[in-house]
Scaffold this active site. Sequence first.
Site, mmCIF file in Angstrom:
data_model
loop_
_atom_site.group_PDB
_atom_site.id
_atom_site.type_symbol
_atom_site.label_atom_id
_atom_site.label_comp_id
_atom_site.label_asym_id
_atom_site.label_seq_id
_atom_site.Cartn_x
_atom_site.Cartn_y
_atom_site.Cartn_z
ATOM 1 C CG ASP A 20 -2.118 0.876 1.099
ATOM 2 O OD1 ASP A 20 -2.306 1.467 0.020
ATOM 3 O OD2 ASP A 20 -2.874 0.990 2.081
ATOM 4 C CG ASN A 68 -7.082 -1.962 -6.431
ATOM 5 O OD1 ASN A 68 -6.237 -2.830 -6.271
ATOM 6 N ND2 ASN A 68 -7.191 -0.923 -5.620
HETATM 7 C C1 FPP Z 1 -1.623 0.194 -3.395
HETATM 8 O O1 FPP Z 1 -1.233 1.525 -3.446
HETATM 9 C C2 FPP Z 1 -1.033 -0.559 -4.502
HETATM 10 C C3 FPP Z 1 -1.739 -1.119 -5.503
HETATM 11 C C4 FPP Z 1 -3.183 -1.097 -5.573
HETATM 12 C C5 FPP Z 1 -1.076 -1.788 -6.643
HETATM 13 C C6 FPP Z 1 0.080 -2.648 -6.294
HETATM 14 C C7 FPP Z 1 0.685 -3.174 -7.519
HETATM 15 C C8 FPP Z 1 1.994 -3.142 -7.805
HETATM 16 C C9 FPP Z 1 3.040 -2.630 -6.909
HETATM 17 C C10 FPP Z 1 2.437 -3.755 -9.051
HETATM 18 C C11 FPP Z 1 2.682 -5.172 -8.694
HETATM 19 C C12 FPP Z 1 3.184 -5.959 -9.776
HETATM 20 C C13 FPP Z 1 3.297 -7.297 -9.682
HETATM 21 C C14 FPP Z 1 3.810 -8.071 -10.826
HETATM 22 C C15 FPP Z 1 2.916 -8.043 -8.454
HETATM 23 P P1 FPP Z 1 -2.345 2.660 -3.604
HETATM 24 O O2 FPP Z 1 -2.431 3.016 -5.033
HETATM 25 O O3 FPP Z 1 -3.592 2.204 -2.961
HETATM 26 O O4 FPP Z 1 -1.672 3.824 -2.813
HETATM 27 P P2 FPP Z 1 -2.392 4.955 -1.958
HETATM 28 O O5 FPP Z 1 -3.067 4.250 -0.828
HETATM 29 O O6 FPP Z 1 -1.243 5.787 -1.518
HETATM 30 O O7 FPP Z 1 -3.342 5.668 -2.862
#
Ligand code: FPP
Length: 233
Positions: A20, A68
């Site tokens: 996160d 998401n």
């Molecule tokens: C949460 O941060 C992260 C995600 C929803 C996406 C995670 C995916 C990756 C890191 C790519 C992974 C790739 C592979 C191949 C496993 P957020 O966007 O919710 O952050 P925020 O809470 O700060 O808005």
Amino acid sequence: MEISQIDLSRVPEHVAIIMDGNGRWAKQQGEMRLFGHNIGVESVRKTLKAAQQLKVKYLTLYAFSTENWNRQKEEEDGLMELLVNTIAGEADELHASGVRLAAIGDITGLPASCQCELQEAIKKTQENTTITLVLALNYSARWEIMNAVKNIAQEVKQNNIDTDLITEELFQAHLSTKDIPDPELLIRTSGEHRLSNFLLWQAAYTEFYFTPVLWPDFTGEHLMEAVYDFQNR
Ligand code: FPP
């Protein structure tokens, strides 16, 4: 934090991570949210490498939750594209380092290109035994539990099982984690202290570790810190 500080005979067999903070990290850098996800892939690489050094057997990453889909179309498409490209681009390297790839979640709800790359990478790596990298894609624990209930109800209706035979073991065998042991340690980054519909059934006895570090800043050393903390509880 060094690997020598960790008791390698007591490393959790299964570590699950809620990655996160990509969006907040990007904002801090004055960049688009997708930039955060891109750098987040680097953190996945570092974490996987450290997990292999520690001889963790299962590493589950919450990469894309059902919720998401509520994001802006541009971010959603970008995240999907990133997943497809990463899986396709990394498959050979994952295979070479003995990683078995697995996925949990409603995979049929992903774009066709993503399903295709994923199935290919899963097939290619299916005999590997060093570590199983489980990607939670389009995953939500309530969906998973509802799905198990529906399937069991169907089997009862068709007289394949008797209600007396519905045990914890039978229920577990209907979850998307059926061949995966429950996680001993669950890490969530970015200072949030919630489970967010992740592994509700499987986390019944799991130890939680929360860190303020945002996912794009997370490294192998942070994983070691979490394991060290776990071992000293
Ligand atoms: C949460 O941060 C992260 C995600 C929803 C996406 C995670 C995916 C990756 C890191 C790519 C992974 C790739 C592979 C191949 C496993 P957020 O966007 O919710 O952050 P925020 O809470 O700060 O808005």
